[in-house]
Scaffold this active site. Structure first.
Site, PDB file in Angstrom:
ATOM      1  N   GLU A 153       4.511   4.888   4.127  1.00  0.00           N
ATOM      2  CA  GLU A 153       3.893   6.143   4.560  1.00  0.00           C
ATOM      3  C   GLU A 153       4.992   7.167   4.821  1.00  0.00           C
ATOM      4  OE1 GLU A 153       0.862   7.698   4.781  1.00  0.00           O
ATOM      5  OE2 GLU A 153       2.181   9.317   5.425  1.00  0.00           O
TER       6      GLU A 153
ATOM      7  N   ASP B 156      -2.604  12.106  -2.255  1.00  0.00           N
ATOM      8  CA  ASP B 156      -2.705  13.576  -2.166  1.00  0.00           C
ATOM      9  C   ASP B 156      -2.970  14.142  -3.563  1.00  0.00           C
ATOM     10  OD1 ASP B 156      -2.202  13.540   0.547  1.00  0.00           O
ATOM     11  OD2 ASP B 156      -0.022  13.715   0.289  1.00  0.00           O
TER      12      ASP B 156
ATOM     13  N   LYS C 161      -3.543  22.464  -7.018  1.00  0.00           N
ATOM     14  CA  LYS C 161      -3.064  23.615  -7.801  1.00  0.00           C
ATOM     15  C   LYS C 161      -2.270  23.125  -9.012  1.00  0.00           C
ATOM     16  CE  LYS C 161      -2.816  26.860  -4.028  1.00  0.00           C
ATOM     17  NZ  LYS C 161      -2.009  27.287  -2.913  1.00  0.00           N
TER      18      LYS C 161
ATOM     19  N   GLU D 173       0.846  -1.200   0.000  1.00  0.00           N
ATOM     20  CA  GLU D 173       0.000   0.000   0.000  1.00  0.00           C
ATOM     21  C   GLU D 173       0.881   1.250   0.000  1.00  0.00           C
ATOM     22  OE1 GLU D 173      -3.766   2.172   2.164  1.00  0.00           O
ATOM     23  OE2 GLU D 173      -2.308   1.157   3.448  1.00  0.00           O
TER      24      GLU D 173
ATOM     25  N   ASP E   1     -11.059  10.993  -4.655  1.00  0.00           N
ATOM     26  CA  ASP E   1     -12.278  11.811  -4.678  1.00  0.00           C
ATOM     27  C   ASP E   1     -12.095  12.975  -5.635  1.00  0.00           C
ATOM     28  OD1 ASP E   1     -10.269  12.952  -2.947  1.00  0.00           O
ATOM     29  OD2 ASP E   1     -11.751  14.531  -2.618  1.00  0.00           O
TER      30      ASP E   1
HETATM   31  C1  SAM Z   1      -4.828  11.793   1.623  1.00  0.00           C
HETATM   32  S1  SAM Z   1      -3.873  10.712   2.592  1.00  0.00           S
HETATM   33  C2  SAM Z   1      -4.717   9.130   2.416  1.00  0.00           C
HETATM   34  C3  SAM Z   1      -4.364   8.152   3.497  1.00  0.00           C
HETATM   35  C4  SAM Z   1      -5.089   6.804   3.425  1.00  0.00           C
HETATM   36  N1  SAM Z   1      -4.719   6.078   2.233  1.00  0.00           N
HETATM   37  C5  SAM Z   1      -6.585   6.976   3.492  1.00  0.00           C
HETATM   38  O1  SAM Z   1      -7.252   6.716   2.494  1.00  0.00           O
HETATM   39  O2  SAM Z   1      -7.071   7.359   4.580  1.00  0.00           O
HETATM   40  C6  SAM Z   1      -2.431  10.445   1.606  1.00  0.00           C
HETATM   41  C7  SAM Z   1      -1.308   9.810   2.395  1.00  0.00           C
HETATM   42  O3  SAM Z   1      -0.244   9.476   1.521  1.00  0.00           O
HETATM   43  C8  SAM Z   1       0.985   9.858   2.118  1.00  0.00           C
HETATM   44  N2  SAM Z   1       1.908  10.119   1.011  1.00  0.00           N
HETATM   45  C9  SAM Z   1       1.777  11.073   0.071  1.00  0.00           C
HETATM   46  N3  SAM Z   1       2.779  11.006  -0.823  1.00  0.00           N
HETATM   47  C10 SAM Z   1       3.560   9.964  -0.427  1.00  0.00           C
HETATM   48  C11 SAM Z   1       4.742   9.387  -0.949  1.00  0.00           C
HETATM   49  N4  SAM Z   1       5.314   9.876  -2.056  1.00  0.00           N
HETATM   50  N5  SAM Z   1       5.293   8.342  -0.300  1.00  0.00           N
HETATM   51  C12 SAM Z   1       4.704   7.843   0.824  1.00  0.00           C
HETATM   52  N6  SAM Z   1       3.572   8.348   1.349  1.00  0.00           N
HETATM   53  C13 SAM Z   1       3.005   9.387   0.738  1.00  0.00           C
HETATM   54  C14 SAM Z   1       0.647  11.077   2.933  1.00  0.00           C
HETATM   55  O4  SAM Z   1       1.575  11.320   3.963  1.00  0.00           O
HETATM   56  C15 SAM Z   1      -0.756  10.716   3.462  1.00  0.00           C
HETATM   57  O5  SAM Z   1      -0.673   9.999   4.682  1.00  0.00           O
END
Ligand code: SAM
Length: 210
Positions: free
Chosen positions: A62, A112, A116, A37, A148
């Site tokens: 993460e 994420d 922008k 994941e 989303d």
């Molecule tokens: C919007 S959150 C979604 C978290 C989870 N998957 C959920 O659906 O609740 C996106 C997560 O991805 C992590 N993340 C973003 N870019 C990442 C990367 N390049 N490598 C590892 N983690 C990343 C962020 O720190 C954040 O915890």
């Protein structure tokens, strides 16, 4: 997140302690399908799926320290032996640590969106990362994503069209933690569904090179 968090070194991994090209058989002490994941957040997918599928091994990546620590504590309290979590950046990690054709499933839920325009280049789904995903996935392995964000979903579909011959679209089956109307039941999904946002999902199977 004020509660005290335990570290559970058997679950929380450090990149510097790992061999470059991870041997998942050695890491988990058995040969089992590996599900990876990317962006595990608070670890809800890992908690639910690792409990529901004890015959599989789960590896979460993460980046954010506060989520990583929270998720390790959650996984450790449940004494799960088939899950590991690493705090690192996923693109570099895939490139440097994951050998080709070693992963059975990749899960990317609510990445994420970087809304922008000038930040779009930070989005995880881009050609280079899809190439890495194709490299590490076994033939017949699955890639599942949910977002989303309509514009990001369009970008995902555009990138995927560039490698359409390498994937076959399959049905997106809800994950173990999903409850009525949910797709994956993660924290972000629950928040977005409460706000009545539209959710987009896609599931693909990697096909053999013709
Ligand atoms: C919007 S959150 C979604 C978290 C989870 N998957 C959920 O659906 O609740 C996106 C997560 O991805 C992590 N993340 C973003 N870019 C990442 C990367 N390049 N490598 C590892 N983690 C990343 C962020 O720190 C954040 O915890």
């Amino acid at each position: 997140m004020a509660k005290s968090l335990n570290e559970y070194p058997s679950i929380g991994l450090r990149p510097e302690a790992l061999a470059r090209r991870i041997d998942f058989v050695q890491l988990f002490g058995r040969s089992a399908p590996v599900q990876l994941e990317i962006g595990s957040g608070k670890g809800t997918f890992l908690v639910n799926e690792a409990q529901a599928c004890p015959e599989m091994d789960f590896f979460g990546i993460e980046w954010a320290s506060k989520y990583y620590r929270y998720a390790v504590d959650r996984l450790g309290r449940r004494k799960l032996t088939n899950v590991r979590l690493i705090r690192t950046e996923a693109a570099a990690f895939l490139r440097d640590f994951v050998a080709e054709q070693t992963i059975n499933g990749i899960h990317i839920y609510y990445p994420d969106p970087w809304p922008k325009k000038r930040h779009h280049k930070r989005r995880f789904i881009c050609q280079a990362n899809i190439d890495q995903i194709l490299r590490v996935l076994k033939t017949g392995g699955h890639l599942k994503m949910a977002t989303d964000h309509a514009d990001y979903f369009q970008q995902i579909q555009t990138v995927l069209r560039g490698c359409a011959s390498r994937f076959r679209r399959i049905e997106f089956r809800p994950t173990a933690g999903a409850q009525g109307g949910e797709w994956v039941g993660t924290n972000f999904e629950r928040k977005y569904l409460k706000e009545e946002r539209e959710v987009f999902t896609i599931a693909l199977e990697k096909v053999a090179l013709q």
